[in-house]
Design an enzyme around this catalytic site. Structure first.
Site, PDB file in Angstrom:
ATOM      1  N   HIS A   1      26.654 -11.207  -1.414  1.00 24.29           N
ATOM      2  CA  HIS A   1      27.180  -9.846  -1.289  1.00 24.29           C
ATOM      3  C   HIS A   1      28.474  -9.710  -2.095  1.00 24.29           C
ATOM      4  O   HIS A   1      28.699  -8.708  -2.768  1.00 24.29           O
ATOM      5  CB  HIS A   1      27.533  -9.531   0.180  1.00 24.29           C
ATOM      6  CG  HIS A   1      26.361  -9.384   1.087  1.00 24.29           C
ATOM      7  ND1 HIS A   1      26.152 -10.209   2.170  1.00 24.29           N
ATOM      8  CD2 HIS A   1      25.350  -8.486   1.101  1.00 24.29           C
ATOM      9  CE1 HIS A   1      25.061  -9.821   2.802  1.00 24.29           C
ATOM     10  NE2 HIS A   1      24.553  -8.791   2.181  1.00 24.29           N
TER      11      HIS A   1
ATOM     12  N   ARG B   1      20.551 -13.726   7.235  1.00 24.56           N
ATOM     13  CA  ARG B   1      19.703 -14.374   8.246  1.00 24.56           C
ATOM     14  C   ARG B   1      19.915 -15.891   8.291  1.00 24.56           C
ATOM     15  O   ARG B   1      19.587 -16.521   9.295  1.00 24.56           O
ATOM     16  CB  ARG B   1      18.225 -14.094   7.963  1.00 24.56           C
ATOM     17  CG  ARG B   1      17.812 -12.696   8.317  1.00 24.56           C
ATOM     18  CD  ARG B   1      16.293 -12.583   8.350  1.00 24.56           C
ATOM     19  NE  ARG B   1      15.895 -11.322   8.945  1.00 24.56           N
ATOM     20  CZ  ARG B   1      15.847 -10.164   8.293  1.00 24.56           C
ATOM     21  NH1 ARG B   1      16.168 -10.118   7.026  1.00 24.56           N
ATOM     22  NH2 ARG B   1      15.479  -9.060   8.914  1.00 24.56           N
TER      23      ARG B   1
ATOM     24  N   LEU C   1      28.411 -10.674   5.725  1.00 24.44           N
ATOM     25  CA  LEU C   1      28.532 -10.830   4.271  1.00 24.44           C
ATOM     26  C   LEU C   1      28.638 -12.297   3.859  1.00 24.44           C
ATOM     27  O   LEU C   1      29.242 -13.117   4.538  1.00 24.44           O
ATOM     28  CB  LEU C   1      29.770 -10.068   3.776  1.00 24.44           C
ATOM     29  CG  LEU C   1      29.791  -8.566   4.089  1.00 24.44           C
ATOM     30  CD1 LEU C   1      31.050  -7.936   3.492  1.00 24.44           C
ATOM     31  CD2 LEU C   1      28.544  -7.848   3.590  1.00 24.44           C
TER      32      LEU C   1
ATOM     33  N   LYS D   1      17.239 -10.920  -4.656  1.00 24.10           N
ATOM     34  CA  LYS D   1      16.530 -11.655  -3.593  1.00 24.10           C
ATOM     35  C   LYS D   1      15.494 -10.736  -2.958  1.00 24.10           C
ATOM     36  O   LYS D   1      14.388 -11.142  -2.644  1.00 24.10           O
ATOM     37  CB  LYS D   1      17.479 -12.189  -2.522  1.00 24.10           C
ATOM     38  CG  LYS D   1      16.701 -12.995  -1.473  1.00 24.10           C
ATOM     39  CD  LYS D   1      17.600 -13.521  -0.397  1.00 24.10           C
ATOM     40  CE  LYS D   1      17.905 -12.509   0.644  1.00 24.10           C
ATOM     41  NZ  LYS D   1      16.753 -12.141   1.493  1.00 24.10           N
ATOM     42  N   ASP D   2      15.882  -9.474  -2.780  1.00 25.89           N
ATOM     43  CA  ASP D   2      14.937  -8.478  -2.273  1.00 25.89           C
ATOM     44  C   ASP D   2      14.397  -7.711  -3.476  1.00 25.89           C
ATOM     45  O   ASP D   2      14.696  -6.531  -3.666  1.00 25.89           O
ATOM     46  CB  ASP D   2      15.656  -7.541  -1.294  1.00 25.89           C
ATOM     47  CG  ASP D   2      16.182  -8.300  -0.102  1.00 25.89           C
ATOM     48  OD1 ASP D   2      15.380  -8.761   0.705  1.00 25.89           O
ATOM     49  OD2 ASP D   2      17.421  -8.476  -0.002  1.00 25.89           O
TER      50      ASP D   2
ATOM     51  N   MET E   1      23.930  -4.782   5.292  1.00 34.46           N
ATOM     52  CA  MET E   1      23.818  -4.751   6.750  1.00 34.46           C
ATOM     53  C   MET E   1      24.843  -5.720   7.356  1.00 34.46           C
ATOM     54  O   MET E   1      24.702  -6.151   8.500  1.00 34.46           O
ATOM     55  CB  MET E   1      22.391  -5.096   7.174  1.00 34.46           C
ATOM     56  CG  MET E   1      21.393  -4.071   6.621  1.00 34.46           C
ATOM     57  SD  MET E   1      19.883  -3.899   7.581  1.00 34.46           S
ATOM     58  CE  MET E   1      19.165  -5.493   7.371  1.00 34.46           C
ATOM     59  N   GLY E   2      25.859  -6.061   6.565  1.00 31.99           N
ATOM     60  CA  GLY E   2      26.936  -6.913   7.070  1.00 31.99           C
ATOM     61  C   GLY E   2      26.576  -8.379   7.074  1.00 31.99           C
ATOM     62  O   GLY E   2      25.629  -8.800   6.408  1.00 31.99           O
TER      63      GLY E   2
HETATM   64  O1  PAF Z   1      19.163  -5.231   1.764  1.00 31.34           O
HETATM   65  C1  PAF Z   1      19.717  -4.783   2.778  1.00 31.34           C
HETATM   66  O2  PAF Z   1      20.670  -5.369   3.311  1.00 31.34           O
HETATM   67  C2  PAF Z   1      19.204  -3.492   3.395  1.00 31.34           C
HETATM   68  O3  PAF Z   1      17.828  -3.392   3.262  1.00 31.34           O
HETATM   69  C3  PAF Z   1      19.905  -2.241   2.844  1.00 31.34           C
HETATM   70  C4  PAF Z   1      19.654  -2.081   1.367  1.00 31.34           C
HETATM   71  C5  PAF Z   1      21.405  -2.342   3.099  1.00 31.34           C
HETATM   72  C6  PAF Z   1      19.387  -0.995   3.556  1.00 31.34           C
HETATM   73  O4  PAF Z   1      19.643  -1.040   4.932  1.00 31.34           O
END
Ligand code: PAF
Length: 281
Positions: free
Chosen positions: A36, A188, A32, A150-151, A29-30
Site C-alpha cells: 500500500h 490478509r 496497510l 496483486k488484484d 481497506m486498511g
Molecule cells: O483492493 C481493495 O483493497 C478493495 O477491493 C478496494 C479497491 C479498496 C475496494 O474496497
C-alpha cells in the site's frame, strides 16, 4: 489528517480542485503494508495531494466470517501514513457516509471480466467493488487512482468501471510487492500463523515455475502439473489455477503468439484465502 465525513473532506479538497492541482486517491481497506505504501508514495510523487481511503467495504464480501475477521488497524495505519511526511488525507467513513442508509451493491456488467476467476468463486464481489469505488470516485473526484496488480482482475475491472461511469480518472496499476520469500503482500497475511506464512511462499514458487515452463509446455500440461503440486502440498488448498489472456481474462486452453497471458492462483492457507498472479510473456 483523518476525515470520517465526506463533507469535511470535500472542504479540504476544494481549493486544490479550484486551482486545478492534481488529487490522487489510493483506495484501501486498511491494515496497510509496504505494498500500500508503495502506491501512496507513487501518488504523492505524481499529485499535489493524496487521499487514502480506509474502508472495509461490506458489499464486496460474500462470506460474513471473512468480513468480521478482516483486520482493522486505523491507528497504526494513520501512524504509518504520517511517517511519510507528505500531503496525505485519510478518509475513513462509516458505511452511511458513503452509502447513505442502504448499504447495497449496484449491479454491473464489466463486459464479462467479472465472470472469471474471483467472480466465479466470490458471488457479487465485483458488484461490491464497483459500487464502493464509484461512490469513492464521485465523493473524492481524484485525477488519478492507484491499484496494485496483486488484484489484477480488480484492476482491469476498475479500468472498465471508469469507462462505464464516464469518470475522468486515470487508473494507475502498480507492481506486486512481495515478502522476502515471495508471498504477495496482503492485509490478509496478518491472519496467517507463522507456519502458514512460511509455507505460503509456495504460491510464488509455483507461479515462477509456470513462467519458466510456459514456452515449453502446453496449457493443459501446466494445469495438470500445478494441480498435482498443490495436491502434494499439505498446507495449501488450491481453489483455482488459470492461465488467462490479460485483456479479457478468459482462461486460455491454447497459446497464441499475439496474446499476453498471466497465471492466476487462489489458494487457502488454513482459513485465509490468498490470491496471486504473474505475467508469463
Ligand atoms: O483492493 C481493495 O483493497 C478493495 O477491493 C478496494 C479497491 C479498496 C475496494 O474496497
Amino acid at each position: 489528517m483523518i476525515f470520517h465525513e465526506q463533507q469535511l473532506l470535500d472542504k479540504e479538497l476544494d481549493p486544490y480542485r479550484v486551482l486545478k492541482k492534481k488529487v490522487g486517491l489510493v483506495p484501501t481497506m486498511g491494515a496497510l503494508h509496504e505494498g500500500h505504501l508503495a502506491l501512496v508514495k507513487k501518488s504523492v510523487a505524481e499529485n499535489e495531494i493524496t487521499v487514502v481511503s480506509i474502508f472495509v467495504n461490506p458489499t464486496q464480501f460474500d462470506n460474513s466470517k471473512d468480513l468480521q475477521k478482516y483486520p482493522r488497524t486505523l491507528d497504526e495505519d494513520s501512524k504509518l501514513l504520517r511517517s511519510l511526511n507528505a500531503k496525505i488525507l485519510i478518509y475513513a467513513p462509516q458505511p452511511d457516509d458513503l452509502y447513505g442508509n442502504k448499504v447495497v451493491s449496484k449491479r454491473y456488467s464489466f463486459g464479462g471480466l467479472e465472470k472469471q476467476m474471483e467472480g466465479k468463486f466470490r458471488s457479487g464481489h465485483f458488484d461490491g467493488v464497483g459500487t464502493v469505488l464509484n461512490l469513492l470516485f464521485r465523493a473524492i473526484r481524484p485525477d488519478q487512482a492507484y491499484f496494485g496488480e496483486k488484484d489484477f482482475q480488480q484492476l482491469q475491472i476498475v479500468r472498465k468501471l471508469v469507462e462505464i461511469e464516464k469518470l475522468p480518472i486515470n487508473i494507475v496499476g502498480c507492481p506486486i510487492y512481495r515478502e522476502p520469500h515471495g508471498l504477495a503482500m496482503s492485509s490478509r497475511n496478518k491472519r496467517l500463523s507463522q507456519v502458514e506464512f512460511d509455507k505460503a511462499g509456495f504460491i510464488f514458487e509455483t507461479l515462477q515455475w509456470v513462467r519458466s515452463n510456459f514456452s515449453d509446455k502446453s496449457i493443459p500440461e501446466l494445469q495438470k502439473i500445478v494441480q498435482q503440486k498443490f495436491k502434494e502440498n499439505n498446507y495449501l488448498e488450491l481453489e483455482y489455477f488459470e492461465i488467462a489472456n490479460i485483456k479479457n481474462l478468459i482462461p486460455a486452453k491454447r497459446k497464441r503468439k499475439r496474446n499476453k497471458y498471466r497465471a492466476f492462483i487462489a489458494a487457502f492457507a488454513g482459513e485465509v484465502r490468498l490470491i496471486d498472479n504473474m505475467a508469463l510473456n
